[in-house]
Design a protein around this motif. Structure first.
Motif, mmCIF file in Angstrom:
data_model
loop_
_atom_site.group_PDB
_atom_site.id
_atom_site.type_symbol
_atom_site.label_atom_id
_atom_site.label_comp_id
_atom_site.label_asym_id
_atom_site.label_seq_id
_atom_site.Cartn_x
_atom_site.Cartn_y
_atom_site.Cartn_z
ATOM 1 N N SER A 15 53.552 66.452 17.677
ATOM 2 C CA SER A 15 52.142 66.237 17.023
ATOM 3 C C SER A 15 50.848 66.545 18.274
ATOM 4 O O SER A 15 49.878 67.140 17.557
ATOM 5 N N THR A 120 48.961 66.459 11.445
ATOM 6 C CA THR A 120 50.473 66.443 11.088
ATOM 7 C C THR A 120 50.466 66.563 9.570
ATOM 8 O O THR A 120 51.647 66.914 9.330
ATOM 9 N N TRP A 124 53.213 63.255 8.934
ATOM 10 C CA TRP A 124 52.758 61.885 9.364
ATOM 11 C C TRP A 124 53.592 60.827 8.663
ATOM 12 O O TRP A 124 53.932 60.938 7.506
#
Length: 148
Positions: A15, A120, A124
């Motif tokens: 990320s 992201t 996520w």
């Protein structure tokens, strides 16, 4: 809390790459979130004097440093179970000089997590959030220790 896992480190690293892929945009998101929550923070960062300008190299560099230190914290937690900040004394001193208090660390943490969530997208999840939270909390603890 158990040891920081290989998977948690991989989640943070992956990320972090998503964050870096569009650094100017994500730096803007990060500081916009901070100022929404704590408008007075504007006075703590010279590069925010005129608001959030994603063309400002200092804004981008500072955002990158915050996220990079958090990512480094994840790597250290996985490797050693502890976070040691290389320039802790000077980092602590700057935070003291700027009047940083515990509440500020929480504002930054919330902004950091929301920024990673944005970076992201559909990747996520709670596990990813938790990995960043643990790394950020460990980093914050190291900086707070350097501040005392």
């Amino acid at each position: 809390m158990g040891a920081f896992t290989e998977k948690q480190e991989a989640l943070v690293n992956g990320s972090w790459e998503a964050f870096k892929a569009n650094l100017p945009y994500h730096a803007g998101v990060f500081y916009t979130l901070i100022l929404e929550k704590a408008p007075a923070a504007k006075g703590m960062f010279s590069f925010l004097a005129d608001g959030v300008d994603t063309n400002n190299p200092k804004l981008k560099a500072h955002a990158e440093k915050v996220f990079e230190l958090t990512r480094d914290a994840a790597v250290q937690l996985r490797a050693n179970g502890v976070v040691v900040v290389a320039n802790a004394p000077s980092l602590g001193a700057v935070h003291v000089e700027k009047g940083v208090v515990d509440a500020h660390f929480l504002v930054v943490k919330e902004a950091l997590l929301k920024t990673i969530k944005e970076a992201t997208g559909d990747k996520w999840n709670d596990e990813l959030s938790n990995a960043w939270e643990v790394a950020y909390d460990a980093l914050s603890a190291a900086i707070k220790k350097a501040m005392s």
